[in-house]
Design a protein around this motif. Structure first.
Motif, short mmCIF file in Angstrom:
data_model
loop_
_atom_site.label_atom_id
_atom_site.label_comp_id
_atom_site.label_asym_id
_atom_site.label_seq_id
_atom_site.Cartn_x
_atom_site.Cartn_y
_atom_site.Cartn_z
N LEU A 1 1.39 4.37 -2.84
CA LEU A 1 1.22 5.77 -2.61
C LEU A 1 2.17 6.59 -3.13
O LEU A 1 2.20 7.97 -3.32
CB LEU A 1 1.13 6.04 -1.15
CG LEU A 1 -0.09 5.66 -0.34
CD1 LEU A 1 0.01 5.94 1.15
CD2 LEU A 1 -1.42 6.20 -0.88
N GLU B 1 7.24 9.67 -3.74
CA GLU B 1 7.15 10.87 -3.29
C GLU B 1 6.71 11.06 -1.79
O GLU B 1 7.36 11.56 -1.04
CB GLU B 1 6.32 11.98 -4.01
CG GLU B 1 6.99 12.77 -5.14
CD GLU B 1 5.91 13.16 -6.23
OE1 GLU B 1 4.97 12.48 -6.43
OE2 GLU B 1 6.21 13.90 -7.16
N GLY B 2 5.75 10.35 -1.39
CA GLY B 2 5.25 9.89 -0.21
C GLY B 2 6.24 9.23 0.61
O GLY B 2 6.54 9.60 1.76
N LEU B 3 6.83 8.37 -0.11
CA LEU B 3 7.83 7.45 0.56
C LEU B 3 9.11 8.53 1.06
O LEU B 3 9.82 8.64 2.16
CB LEU B 3 8.25 6.21 -0.11
CG LEU B 3 7.52 5.18 -0.38
CD1 LEU B 3 7.85 4.11 -1.17
CD2 LEU B 3 7.30 4.51 1.18
N TYR C 1 0.85 -1.18 0.02
CA TYR C 1 -0.04 -0.01 -0.05
C TYR C 1 0.90 1.22 -0.08
O TYR C 1 0.82 2.28 -0.65
CB TYR C 1 -0.91 -0.15 1.21
CG TYR C 1 -1.65 1.56 1.45
CD1 TYR C 1 -2.64 1.56 0.46
CD2 TYR C 1 -1.40 2.22 2.58
CE1 TYR C 1 -3.40 2.89 0.71
CE2 TYR C 1 -2.02 3.40 2.73
CZ TYR C 1 -3.03 3.58 1.80
OH TYR C 1 -3.64 4.87 1.91
N LYS D 1 -5.46 10.35 -2.65
CA LYS D 1 -6.09 9.03 -2.93
C LYS D 1 -6.30 7.94 -1.77
O LYS D 1 -5.17 8.04 -0.86
CB LYS D 1 -5.19 8.49 -4.15
CG LYS D 1 -3.77 8.47 -3.90
CD LYS D 1 -2.96 8.23 -5.15
CE LYS D 1 -1.54 8.34 -4.80
NZ LYS D 1 -0.74 8.09 -6.08
N LEU D 2 -7.14 7.60 -1.73
CA LEU D 2 -7.36 6.55 -0.49
C LEU D 2 -6.94 7.16 0.77
O LEU D 2 -6.26 6.43 1.54
CB LEU D 2 -6.67 5.01 -1.14
CG LEU D 2 -7.39 4.18 -2.14
CD1 LEU D 2 -6.43 3.10 -2.43
CD2 LEU D 2 -8.83 4.01 -1.87
N SER D 3 -7.12 8.19 1.22
CA SER D 3 -6.64 8.79 2.18
C SER D 3 -7.75 9.16 3.24
O SER D 3 -8.71 9.62 2.77
CB SER D 3 -5.70 10.02 1.80
OG SER D 3 -5.35 10.42 2.94
N GLU E 1 -0.92 15.56 -2.08
CA GLU E 1 -0.63 16.78 -2.68
C GLU E 1 -1.81 17.64 -2.94
O GLU E 1 -2.96 16.94 -3.16
CB GLU E 1 0.22 16.73 -3.99
CG GLU E 1 1.61 16.21 -3.83
CD GLU E 1 2.46 16.14 -5.16
OE1 GLU E 1 1.87 16.74 -6.17
OE2 GLU E 1 3.62 15.95 -5.02
N ASN F 1 0.81 7.80 4.25
CA ASN F 1 -0.26 8.51 3.60
C ASN F 1 -0.30 9.94 3.48
O ASN F 1 -0.77 10.59 2.62
CB ASN F 1 -1.34 8.09 4.67
CG ASN F 1 -2.78 8.02 3.90
OD1 ASN F 1 -3.26 9.22 3.50
ND2 ASN F 1 -3.52 6.90 3.72
N CYS G 1 2.03 11.83 3.90
CA CYS G 1 3.12 12.53 3.15
C CYS G 1 2.80 12.47 1.57
O CYS G 1 3.61 13.24 0.96
CB CYS G 1 4.54 11.99 3.49
SG CYS G 1 5.17 12.19 5.02
N SER G 2 2.18 11.59 1.22
CA SER G 2 2.02 11.42 -0.26
C SER G 2 0.86 12.08 -0.58
O SER G 2 0.56 12.30 -2.14
CB SER G 2 1.54 9.87 -0.53
OG SER G 2 0.10 9.63 0.11
N ARG H 1 9.31 11.66 1.41
CA ARG H 1 8.99 12.76 2.38
C ARG H 1 8.82 11.94 3.71
O ARG H 1 9.37 12.60 4.58
CB ARG H 1 7.68 13.32 2.14
CG ARG H 1 7.80 14.36 0.67
CD ARG H 1 6.35 14.95 0.28
NE ARG H 1 6.27 15.22 -1.04
CZ ARG H 1 5.33 14.90 -1.66
NH1 ARG H 1 4.25 14.53 -1.24
NH2 ARG H 1 5.34 15.18 -2.88
N SER H 2 8.14 10.97 3.89
CA SER H 2 7.88 10.36 5.13
C SER H 2 9.30 9.78 5.60
O SER H 2 9.74 9.92 6.69
CB SER H 2 7.16 9.01 5.24
OG SER H 2 7.33 8.54 3.92
#
Lengths: 347, 502
Positions: free
Chosen positions: A129, A132-134, A125, B232-234, B448, B443, B445-446, A136-137
């Protein structure tokens, strides 16, 4: 190596460093001790290994720029398959390491199926995402990790003992090459670094070298802290870094092992998700999947990863020692040679 | 002209004949009881002033419209065109006036509180803004109260909201673009922005997205939010909502786009940053050191609201060694007589709270108070003294619930995550809690919003914008250049952050 990113997304140089660092932090935190390698040698090995990575691995990985990287055609697909297997194996290995850690340290009766499937699904999952999400986290997590590590180390500073760094009984010839090999074989993130070029907004050279430098600093810091605070106890415990929490006399908590576990699991999920993302991208490259179908590659890679966690012997072998070194040296060289031959033939 | 169909009258031009126009309007509106027709003869020309009852101010229409119309004298020229020309060019009557050439526009104006003057012999109608419907007065916002800031909140009338914003921003660069959306309800929507700070492409993209909404009616900001949200899916949203005009203006100044909807006191703001959930107007009216202290409290409260009950359940069930010895003994003593597993206890307490809260919200205020007493005192006290629920758990849940009100914008995701955290903590201990934390982190962080990561300026890091994140620096520092949202690291504002492209 991937010329066209299937999933899109762009990350900055700093984020590249953070993402790679979080992956290496996970392997550092789960680094098993070796009674035959002294702390002094470990420090020297970290430096030598960083030098090798900087001088050989990174230039090779960088030579595989998006334009010259994995092309389509038989050899391109073979290379993609090899790298894909590697990344699936390394993500499976991260999950297995996390499970092993949980089983050994906290939940003696933890069910492997439940934990591995849960982690693989969560990683799938998180990979879905996006990069970019990875990235930033990983930056956020790295900050948290840094603060917690300092919080773990500071209360134990008074107990530091430098004698392990003076002890000559641990030094014998042949220790250093062995330690360097061990360090290099933990460098899965170096292979992954090559695949980050396709996602990077800027020239990847500076972030890669920054990563090598910061990794060296962090490795030395952790080895030093583990050696100075843990002393010889660090040799007999499964997780030397975590053993620091046993020495910390915290004002809030009785013990901070669970806090350590939390950061290890979060780092593990981020790094496994990152490897799964690259594996998913490679799957798309292998089957030349386009448009919305690329999303299917995430469940596929998560399922393959779950399967690999049950073939744990193979997973561990595939992402350690010789395979890793081959993947960041020999195979990139072969790809470059093949690309050159193709160019010459076309002329 | 063919008679316009009941549902397909938009864009159909008006007739020259007054009778035909009236007939068509009656046909379109089905002779609705609130449609008022006032036939009059002005300077020898047959006219009709139509309006909707309750939508107009009778005194305004009498003084500003009827009186001047009855006194028109343009001599012997009884041509309708001359009358229209006179009204158009020599009579102002109301500030807000317009001219309709088709039934769609005419009906929309009439239903928005305009008085429509139809003149026999011309295919054009004059519309005079004489709105006078009953409105709620400007009041303190319910969900965003503060101590030292303004006490005005948006109201349901979009034009009043527009004036509340304009009063605070007397700049020609502040732009309002009003247009109706939704085919059935024709709800007025205003897109509001600072022309020098928002990329044109972003405004156009937002307008295009709003105009493409096919909903039959827009009764609240929640109807529009999903169309502007790319998450998305958040559990977390990519748009923010405010009912404070001062806060709205602050956001516009940072280069955001505001959307005001007629009929709701909530204005939408895009792009949105996660950090905004922790900023209130009071932060800017307090001394910086205290504002910084409050900010840190809010961050801590957010984490407590999600994780405290879950961590307590996980720690007490799987990791008791975490507690200091004395505390562990006290907790063990409190929990030893509880008949249910800790996770079940926590879920029951949280469910009771949610039921009481929901009941308190929906019931009339007087009864709502009684529900709180029954829930808080009777059920709570009885459950603890009866040994059904332990005191430490009650403290943990109560603290978490109270903490969630510190960050009211995040109440929805926080409530749900609190439940999930207790469940995973109860089944898998700290492993479950940390796995949940990892997923929530990735989640958030992804997400935008209009091409800007919602986690900015933390990640990607922008040093300049950090002066108003964990701490709020003094205004002497803040006045040195404004921190535009589009200048943040990793921002694609106005470049590839358009809704149409995503």
């Amino acid at each position: 190596m991937n010329s066209n990113s299937f999933f899109g997304g762009r990350i900055s140089g700093a984020q590249t460093v953070c993402l790679l660092l979080i992956c290496s932090m996970f392997s550092l935190m789960t680094m098993p001790p070796d009674e035959n390698i002294g702390f002094k040698v470990q420090l020297a090995a970290a430096a030598v290994s960083a030098l090798i990575q900087a001088m050989i691995a990174i230039p090779l990985v960088m030579l595989l720029s998006p334009e010259n990287g994995l092309k389509r055609g038989f050899w391109g697909i073979v290379c993609r398959i090899l790298y894909c297997i590697f990344f699936l194996a390394i993500s499976a290995n991260v999950i297995l390491e996390s499970f092993g850690f949980l089983e050994k340290q906290f939940y003696r009766n933890a069910g492997k199926i439940g934990v591995c499937i849960t982690l693989a699904v969560l990683c799938g999952y998180c990979a879905f995402l996006g990069i970019e999400g990875l990235a930033r986290s990983s930056a956020v997590m790295l900050t948290v990790l840094f603060i917690i590590t300092i919080a773990l180390i500071l209360p134990s500073v008074g107990k530091a003992d430098m004698s392990v760094f003076m002890d000559r009984s641990f030094v014998y010839s042949g220790q250093l090459p062995k330690a360097v090999y061990k360090d290099l074989s933990r460098g899965g993130e170096i292979v992954a670094a090559g695949f980050l070029a396709g996602y990077s907004k800027e020239n990847i050279r500076k972030p890669f070298y920054t990563f090598i430098a910061v990794k060296l600093l962090v490795t030395c810091g952790i080895i030093f802290a583990v050696g100075a605070i843990g002393g010889r106890f660090a040799y007999i415990t499964d997780y030397p870094f975590m053993s620091l929490s046993a020495f910390a006399d915290d004002v809030l908590f009785g013990r901070t092992d669970a806090v350590f576990m939390a950061i290890l699991i979060i780092s593990g999920i981020i790094s496994a998700a990152f490897y799964l993302l690259i594996a998913s991208e490679l799957i798309c490259g292998i089957f030349d999947v386009r448009d919305k179908n690329v999303l299917l590659s995430f469940p596929v890679s998560a399922v393959l990863c779950i399967l690999l966690t049950f073939a744990d012997g193979y997973a561990k072998y595939l992402c350690s020692g010789v395979p890793i070194i081959l993947l960041f040296t020999v195979i990139p060289l072969i790809i470059i040679l093949l690309n050159r031959r193709k160019k010459e033939a076309s002329r | 002209m063919t008679k316009p169909d009941m549902l397909d009258f938009k864009g159909v031009p008006l007739e020259k004949s007054l009778e035909k126009n009236l007939e068509n309007i009656r046909r379109i509106t089905g002779k609705s009881s609130d449609l008022l027709e006032n036939p009059i003869i002005i300077n020898g020309v047959k006219c009709n002033l139509i309006c909707y009852e309750g939508m107009i101010s009778t005194s305004t229409i009498t003084e500003l419209i009827l009186h001047p119309l009855m006194n028109i004298d343009i001599g012997q020229d009884h041509a309708p065109e001359a009358l229209l020309s006179h009204v158009k060019n020599h009579m102002l009557m109301t500030i807000d006036r317009g001219f309709s050439e088709d039934y769609g526009d005419l009906i929309r104006r009439a239903m928005s509180g305009f008085a429509i003057l139809l003149i026999d012999g011309v295919a054009e109608a004059c519309a005079f803004g004489v709105q006078g419907y009953a409105v709620r007065g400007i009041d303190e916002p319910n969900g965003e109260g503060n101590v030292k800031g303004a006490h005005e909140g948006f109201v349901e009338v979009v034009r009043t909201n527009m004036s509340l914003v304009r009063r605070r921003m007397k700049s020609p660069l502040l732009r309002f673009e009003l247009f109706p959306i939704s085919d059935c309800s024709n709800t007025d929507v205003i897109v509001c922005y600072m022309a020098d700070r928002v990329p044109k492409e972003t405004v156009e993209s937002i307008k295009k997205r709003l105009k493409s909404i096919k909903l039959e009616t827009i009764l609240g900001s929640g109807y529009i939010e999903p169309f502007l949200d790319n998450s998305k899916l958040s559990l977390f949203s990519g748009v923010s909502v405010t009912e404070r005009p001062d806060s709205f203006c602050g956001k516009l100044l940072e280069g955001r786009v505001g959307i005001m909807i007629d009929g709701t006191p909530y204005a939408i703001i895009v792009p949105y940053l996660f950090i905004e959930n922790f900023q209130t107007m009071d932060d800017y009216n307090m001394r910086p050191y205290y504002a910084a202290f409050i900010r840190i409290i809010k961050f801590a409260a957010f984490l407590l609201a999600i994780f405290l009950p879950g961590i307590y359940v996980a720690a007490a069930t799987f990791h008791p060694e975490m507690f200091r010895y004395g505390l562990m003994l006290k907790l063990a003593d409190a929990e030893k007589d509880a008949p249910l597993p800790l996770m079940a206890e926590a879920i029951i307490v949280m469910l009771i709270y949610e039921v009481v809260r929901e009941a308190g919200l929906r019931l009339p205020q007087n009864v709502g108070g009684a529900v709180s007493i029954v829930g808080g005192l009777i059920i709570g006290d009885a459950a603890v003294s009866g040994g059904l629920i332990s005191n430490p758990l009650l403290v943990a849940v109560a603290l978490a619930v109270t903490a969630s009100f510190v960050v009211p914008n995040l109440n929805q995701p926080v409530t749900l995550l609190r439940f999930i955290c207790v469940i995973v903590g109860g089944f898998w201990g700290f492993f479950g809690v940390s796995a949940l934390a990892a997923v929530v982190l990735v989640n958030i962080c992804s997400i935008e919003s209009c091409g800007i990561p919602v986690t900015a300026p933390l990640s990607p890091f922008t040093l300049k914008s950090m002066r108003d994140v964990f701490v709020r620096l003094g205004f002497k520092t803040l006045e040195k250049g404004h921190a535009d949202i589009g200048n943040m690291t990793g921002s694609n504002y106005g470049r590839n952050g358009h809704f149409d492209e995503q």
